[in-house]
Scaffold this active site. Structure first.
Site, PDB file in Angstrom:
ATOM      1  N   HIS A  42     -10.247  -6.143   8.739  1.00 37.17           N
ATOM      2  CA  HIS A  42     -11.169  -5.994   7.614  1.00 37.17           C
ATOM      3  C   HIS A  42     -12.428  -5.218   8.020  1.00 37.17           C
ATOM      4  O   HIS A  42     -13.378  -5.151   7.246  1.00 37.17           O
ATOM      5  CB  HIS A  42     -11.605  -7.364   7.078  1.00 37.17           C
ATOM      6  CG  HIS A  42     -10.522  -8.154   6.423  1.00 37.17           C
ATOM      7  ND1 HIS A  42      -9.432  -8.643   7.102  1.00 37.17           N
ATOM      8  CD2 HIS A  42     -10.362  -8.548   5.132  1.00 37.17           C
ATOM      9  CE1 HIS A  42      -8.649  -9.314   6.269  1.00 37.17           C
ATOM     10  NE2 HIS A  42      -9.188  -9.262   5.065  1.00 37.17           N
ATOM     11  N   GLU A  50       0.810  -1.215   0.000  1.00 41.80           N
ATOM     12  CA  GLU A  50       0.000   0.000   0.000  1.00 41.80           C
ATOM     13  C   GLU A  50       0.845   1.268   0.000  1.00 41.80           C
ATOM     14  O   GLU A  50       0.497   2.253  -0.675  1.00 41.80           O
ATOM     15  CB  GLU A  50      -0.956  -0.011   1.194  1.00 41.80           C
ATOM     16  CG  GLU A  50      -2.129  -0.967   1.062  1.00 41.80           C
ATOM     17  CD  GLU A  50      -1.755  -2.418   1.317  1.00 41.80           C
ATOM     18  OE1 GLU A  50      -2.573  -3.318   1.007  1.00 41.80           O
ATOM     19  OE2 GLU A  50      -0.630  -2.654   1.821  1.00 41.80           O
TER      20      GLU A  50
END
Length: 322
Positions: free
Chosen positions: A129, A60
């Protein structure tokens, strides 16, 4: 107008904006061949080619760093973070570089980066998540933040973010990715950043929310039998203070609802704005209905963590009983 789910509206926005502007491209993990883990980028690679829908490594920080370079080359990258907490490795790039470059260059350069990510809980997902990290991003100067709750806003806010000269983070509530359905304008559709939406008009209590908590507040308003006005703020930064304050002045009672942890959550900022600018209109203390100050729990306990219709309804009754 077509009736779409929220994630279909996101996909529609991406197709529309890539077709409109050749400088727009999508980068992220599994966005190309796989079409995204939620299918938000389905069909982009086939339609626009691998140079405009780019599969990246699982990195990322590298993805957002590459987006900075793409902006310097005159492009408008859209970065997809697969999940909310996956974005934490790129916070250094965001805070140190992305949010500062317009200031650092005295306005000579703009950085039109859009960062999309599904966020929030309620879907029985594993750790990392389910987070709601919006406060980290709102706290970063130079970065705008928006969160849709309806398919039409999902398309319109994303289009506004892509066209904006500054970096914009779009959080998409995955809980309602495929359950929120609604009419979505075809073709180009832009919802301006910095403008809230009155999701439900009311007279006695103001409920302020965003993302997946908006329908929770609407259900609480419906079931309580109390005249509640539900404000979907949509844009956290810039914030539409005028709409919020007008509602507070009318009702005199406010509950703020978000699923992020309570301490230093965005609800605290909203409460501060109300205290500073509408204190004399309040008939009861501002209440917050939020997640708790713990890591997001495993799925057996998440229903106790995420604000529910019952918890919001209890807050409404508490405000009226004050």
């Amino acid at each position: 107008m077509a009736e779409l789910t929220l994630v279909e509206a996101v996909n529609d926005a991406l197709h529309t904006e890539l077709a409109r502007d050749d400088s727009v491209l999508v980068i992220g993990e599994d966005v190309g061949v796989a079409g995204g883990v939620f299918r938000a980028t389905a069909g982009l690679r086939d339609r626009f080619g691998p140079d405009r829908c780019v599969d990246t490594p699982l990195a990322e920080a590298g993805m957002l760093g590459a987006a900075v370079g793409l902006c310097m080359a005159g492009l408008r990258p859209i970065c997809e973070m697969q999940y909310d907490a996956f974005s934490y490795p790129c916070l250094d790039q965001l805070i140190t570089h992305v949010g500062r470059y317009r200031w650092r260059t005295r306005g000579a350069m703009s950085f039109p980066i859009t960062i999309r990510m599904p966020y929030g809980g309620g879907v029985r997902a594993p750790e990392l998540h389910d987070d709601s990290p919006e406060a980290y991003y709102v706290h970063t100067p130079g970065v705008k933040v928006a969160i849709p709750s309806t398919p039409a806003d999902a398309k319109g806010l994303l289009a506004a973010a892509i066209r904006d000269p500054d970096p914009v983070v779009i959080f998409e509530p995955k809980l309602v990715y495929r359950t929120a359905r609604g009419e979505v304008p075809e073709g180009e559709h832009v919802v301006p950043l910095g403008k809230a939406r009155i999701a439900r008009a009311g007279e006695e209590v103001t409920l302020i929310a965003y993302g997946a908590m908006v329908p929770v507040c609407e259900q609480a308003a419906e079931s309580s039998g109390i005249s509640c006005e539900v404000i979907d703020i949509r844009s956290l930064r810039p914030l539409d203070e005028a709409t919020i304050l007008a509602s507070v002045e009318k009702t005199g009672r406010v509950a703020i609802v978000h699923e992020a942890p309570r301490t230093a959550g965005f609800g605290a900022e909203l409460a501060a704005v109300i205290a500073e600018k509408a204190l004399l209109h309040l008939q009861a203390p501002v209440l917050r209905v939020t997640g708790y100050d713990v890591p997001y729990p495993y799925w057996q306990l998440e229903d106790l963590y995420v604000p529910s219709v019952e918890r919001v309804s209890n807050a409404v009754r508490q405000l009226l009983d004050f």
